[in-house]
Design an enzyme around this catalytic site. Structure first.
Site, PDB file in Angstrom:
ATOM      1  N   ARG A 141     -33.778  80.233-121.842  1.00 22.29           N
ATOM      2  CA  ARG A 141     -32.409  79.751-122.068  1.00 22.29           C
ATOM      3  C   ARG A 141     -32.229  78.298-121.611  1.00 22.29           C
ATOM      4  O   ARG A 141     -31.174  77.708-121.817  1.00 22.29           O
ATOM      5  CB  ARG A 141     -31.397  80.637-121.308  1.00 22.29           C
ATOM      6  CG  ARG A 141     -31.343  82.080-121.820  1.00 22.29           C
ATOM      7  CD  ARG A 141     -30.441  82.934-120.946  1.00 22.29           C
ATOM      8  NE  ARG A 141     -29.052  82.835-121.296  1.00 22.29           N
ATOM      9  CZ  ARG A 141     -28.369  83.768-121.953  1.00 22.29           C
ATOM     10  NH1 ARG A 141     -28.932  84.878-122.338  1.00 22.29           N
ATOM     11  NH2 ARG A 141     -27.096  83.605-122.232  1.00 22.29           N
ATOM     12  N   TYR A 144     -30.910  75.253-123.700  1.00 20.83           N
ATOM     13  CA  TYR A 144     -29.456  75.197-123.897  1.00 20.83           C
ATOM     14  C   TYR A 144     -28.753  74.855-122.585  1.00 20.83           C
ATOM     15  O   TYR A 144     -27.975  73.902-122.515  1.00 20.83           O
ATOM     16  CB  TYR A 144     -28.989  76.545-124.426  1.00 20.83           C
ATOM     17  CG  TYR A 144     -27.505  76.634-124.750  1.00 20.83           C
ATOM     18  CD1 TYR A 144     -26.978  75.981-125.861  1.00 20.83           C
ATOM     19  CD2 TYR A 144     -26.641  77.398-123.963  1.00 20.83           C
ATOM     20  CE1 TYR A 144     -25.624  76.080-126.168  1.00 20.83           C
ATOM     21  CE2 TYR A 144     -25.297  77.501-124.268  1.00 20.83           C
ATOM     22  CZ  TYR A 144     -24.791  76.843-125.376  1.00 20.83           C
ATOM     23  OH  TYR A 144     -23.454  76.946-125.675  1.00 20.83           O
ATOM     24  N   GLU A 146     -29.846  73.632-119.645  1.00 21.15           N
ATOM     25  CA  GLU A 146     -30.137  72.319-119.049  1.00 21.15           C
ATOM     26  C   GLU A 146     -29.699  71.192-119.977  1.00 21.15           C
ATOM     27  O   GLU A 146     -29.296  70.125-119.515  1.00 21.15           O
ATOM     28  CB  GLU A 146     -31.622  72.194-118.699  1.00 21.15           C
ATOM     29  CG  GLU A 146     -32.102  73.209-117.667  1.00 21.15           C
ATOM     30  CD  GLU A 146     -31.578  72.946-116.240  1.00 21.15           C
ATOM     31  OE1 GLU A 146     -30.609  72.196-116.065  1.00 21.15           O
ATOM     32  OE2 GLU A 146     -32.175  73.509-115.299  1.00 21.15           O
ATOM     33  N   ASN A 173     -17.727  82.943-123.117  1.00 22.72           N
ATOM     34  CA  ASN A 173     -17.966  83.655-124.391  1.00 22.72           C
ATOM     35  C   ASN A 173     -16.715  83.726-125.271  1.00 22.72           C
ATOM     36  O   ASN A 173     -15.713  84.337-124.889  1.00 22.72           O
ATOM     37  CB  ASN A 173     -18.433  85.090-124.119  1.00 22.72           C
ATOM     38  CG  ASN A 173     -19.774  85.123-123.423  1.00 22.72           C
ATOM     39  OD1 ASN A 173     -19.908  84.654-122.290  1.00 22.72           O
ATOM     40  ND2 ASN A 173     -20.772  85.663-124.087  1.00 22.72           N
ATOM     41  N   VAL A 186     -23.222  89.184-129.144  1.00 27.66           N
ATOM     42  CA  VAL A 186     -22.917  90.593-128.951  1.00 27.66           C
ATOM     43  C   VAL A 186     -21.719  91.055-129.787  1.00 27.66           C
ATOM     44  O   VAL A 186     -21.747  92.149-130.363  1.00 27.66           O
ATOM     45  CB  VAL A 186     -22.756  90.898-127.442  1.00 27.66           C
ATOM     46  CG1 VAL A 186     -21.496  90.280-126.851  1.00 27.66           C
ATOM     47  CG2 VAL A 186     -22.805  92.384-127.181  1.00 27.66           C
ATOM     48  N   VAL A 187     -20.671  90.240-129.884  1.00 29.13           N
ATOM     49  CA  VAL A 187     -19.479  90.699-130.611  1.00 29.13           C
ATOM     50  C   VAL A 187     -19.794  90.856-132.095  1.00 29.13           C
ATOM     51  O   VAL A 187     -19.502  91.901-132.698  1.00 29.13           O
ATOM     52  CB  VAL A 187     -18.290  89.730-130.385  1.00 29.13           C
ATOM     53  CG1 VAL A 187     -17.119  90.109-131.278  1.00 29.13           C
ATOM     54  CG2 VAL A 187     -17.858  89.738-128.915  1.00 29.13           C
ATOM     55  N   GLY A 206     -26.435  98.075-120.263  1.00 30.19           N
ATOM     56  CA  GLY A 206     -25.046  97.837-120.678  1.00 30.19           C
ATOM     57  C   GLY A 206     -24.099  97.584-119.523  1.00 30.19           C
ATOM     58  O   GLY A 206     -22.886  97.499-119.718  1.00 30.19           O
ATOM     59  N   ARG A 210     -19.363  90.458-119.464  1.00 30.73           N
ATOM     60  CA  ARG A 210     -18.943  89.186-120.053  1.00 30.73           C
ATOM     61  C   ARG A 210     -17.410  89.242-120.150  1.00 30.73           C
ATOM     62  O   ARG A 210     -16.799  90.323-120.170  1.00 30.73           O
ATOM     63  CB  ARG A 210     -19.517  88.988-121.463  1.00 30.73           C
ATOM     64  CG  ARG A 210     -21.039  88.835-121.535  1.00 30.73           C
ATOM     65  CD  ARG A 210     -21.526  87.539-120.930  1.00 30.73           C
ATOM     66  NE  ARG A 210     -22.966  87.347-121.134  1.00 30.73           N
ATOM     67  CZ  ARG A 210     -23.918  87.829-120.345  1.00 30.73           C
ATOM     68  NH1 ARG A 210     -23.601  88.586-119.295  1.00 30.73           N
ATOM     69  NH2 ARG A 210     -25.187  87.567-120.593  1.00 30.73           N
ATOM     70  N   GLN A 275     -23.522  88.896-114.822  1.00 28.70           N
ATOM     71  CA  GLN A 275     -22.060  88.945-114.834  1.00 28.70           C
ATOM     72  C   GLN A 275     -21.506  87.570-115.164  1.00 28.70           C
ATOM     73  O   GLN A 275     -22.140  86.556-114.903  1.00 28.70           O
ATOM     74  CB  GLN A 275     -21.528  89.400-113.473  1.00 28.70           C
ATOM     75  CG  GLN A 275     -22.080  88.601-112.317  1.00 28.70           C
ATOM     76  CD  GLN A 275     -21.595  89.105-110.971  1.00 28.70           C
ATOM     77  OE1 GLN A 275     -20.937  90.129-110.870  1.00 28.70           O
ATOM     78  NE2 GLN A 275     -21.916  88.371-109.933  1.00 28.70           N
TER      79      GLN A 275
END
Ligand code: NAD
Ligand code: UDP
Length: 311
Positions: A141, A144, A146, A173, A186-187, A206, A210, A275
């Site tokens: 990741r 993105y 950094e 998000n 995810v959505v 799960g 978010r 989280q």
């Protein structure tokens, strides 16, 4: 009437911002290389004489006379920003340098669409702007996270060194109509899976959380941020502080779509934050009492209606 430039304007958030600025009577130049954006997102704006669409990549300089710049160009979903990690860094860093150079020359105010990813996998919860984050500099990741952190640094240095008028918002998000159906977020994933009756893919158990912000609330925060006094630069968090586990999200999507889909559990991608919840006290104070108005079920219903038309 202001002359505004929106980089990444044909993307999910950018298209809503273009629409809102046009509705408010401004001129909009929408700049995009269509990596993850699409002309379909802004096709309904093309007939407006105050709207101009330019195919351009922000890693090369761009010239125009503008009053305000919203710098959104950057793939935002893990699937897309990891597709060509080096290009993602170039987009964040060289894109920021080019747009800051433009802001310096035109004396425009420039707003950076930064991200909650600057907090990484946070040890402080919820995350206030004063938290410096827990980011892996060498993980998948990082291109993105950094890249966006470096862009924030560039914004602050252009401000300190060249007195460029800057604004930084850290977006948590965000979801809504015109999310890219294949961006793996995810959505959009859960809604499309539910509408097709496919398995709902939860990564991990799960229990990771978010906080989901509806796009209209974000656009309102962006406009309010742009209108703050020159001395105020941010960074300011914008997000909806209502926090949900990914399992709760899956259950809510199943309920709202009336789907028969089953939940399946897949491995958690590396460096997936456990989280995330914005501390929005500064946003409320600095952005004239701004707070998110659209709660999860209402926003999901709008988004489900959108995906019903395109799936
Ligand atoms: P998106 O992928 O839909 O939009 C990004 C847009 O930038 C696309 O239209 C894409 O084609 C364009 N783009 C990418 N690279 C470019 C380049 N080199 N030159 C010109 N255009 C380029 O994503 P989005 O969700 O609308 O995100 C918009 C901005 O908001 C991004 O900067 C993202 O990092 C930031 N953000 C989004 C979220 C979120 O939850 N959606 C959260 C935090 C930050
Ligand atoms: N996620 C999931 N199933 C999916 C897509 C994502 O369980 O089909 C999880 C993902 O592992 C992460 C959370 O949902 O924990 C949010 O993922 P997303 O890619 O939307 O955003 P980000 O990780 O950048 O917050």
């Amino acid at each position: 009437m202001k002359k505004t430039l929106i980089t990444g304007g044909a993307g999910f958030i950018g298209s809503h911002l273009c629409e809102r600025l046009l509705n408010d009577g401004h001129e909009v130049i929408c700049l995009d290389n269509y990596f993850t954006g699409s002309r379909n997102n802004i096709v309904h704006l093309l007939a407006n004489p105050r709207f101009e669409l330019v195919r351009h990549d922000v890693i090369t300089p761009f010239m125009a006379e503008v009053d305000e710049i919203y710098n959104l160009a950057c793939p935002a979903s893990p699937v897309h920003y990891q597709f060509n990690a080096i290009k993602t860094i170039k987009t964040s860093v060289m894109g920021a340098i080019n747009m800051l150079g433009l802001a310096k020359r035109t004396r425009a105010t420039i707003l950076q669409a930064s991200t909650s990813e600057v907090y990484g996998d946070p040890h402080v919860h919820p995350q206030p702007e004063s938290y410096w984050g827990n980011v892996n500099p060498i993980g998948v990741r990082s291109c993105y996270d950094e890249g966006k952190r470096c862009a924030e640094t560039l914004f602050m240095d252009y401000h300190r060194q060249n007195h460029v008028k800057i604004k930084i918002i850290r977006i948590f998000n965000t979801y809504g109509p015109r999310m890219h159906p294949q961006d793996g977020r995810v959505v959009s994933n859960f809604i499309i899976q539910a509408l097709k009756g496919n398995d709902i893919t939860i990564y991990g158990d799960g229990s990771q959380t978010r906080s989901f912000q509806y796009v209209d609330d974000l656009v309102e925060a962006m406009l309010r941020m742009m209108a703050t006094p020159e001395s105020f630069t941010g960074p300011v968090n914008t997000g909806n502080p209502n926090e949900f586990t990914i399992l709760q999200l899956a259950q809510t999507v199943i309920k709202l779509t009336g789907s028969t889909s089953k939940i399946v559990y897949l491995p958690l991608p590396s460096d997936d934050p456990k989280q995330r919840q914005p501390d929005v006290r500064l946003a409320k104070e600095a952005l004239g009492g701004w707070e998110p108005k659209v709660q999860l079920e209402e926003g999901l219903k709008e988004t489900i209606n959108y995906f019903k038309k395109i799936v």
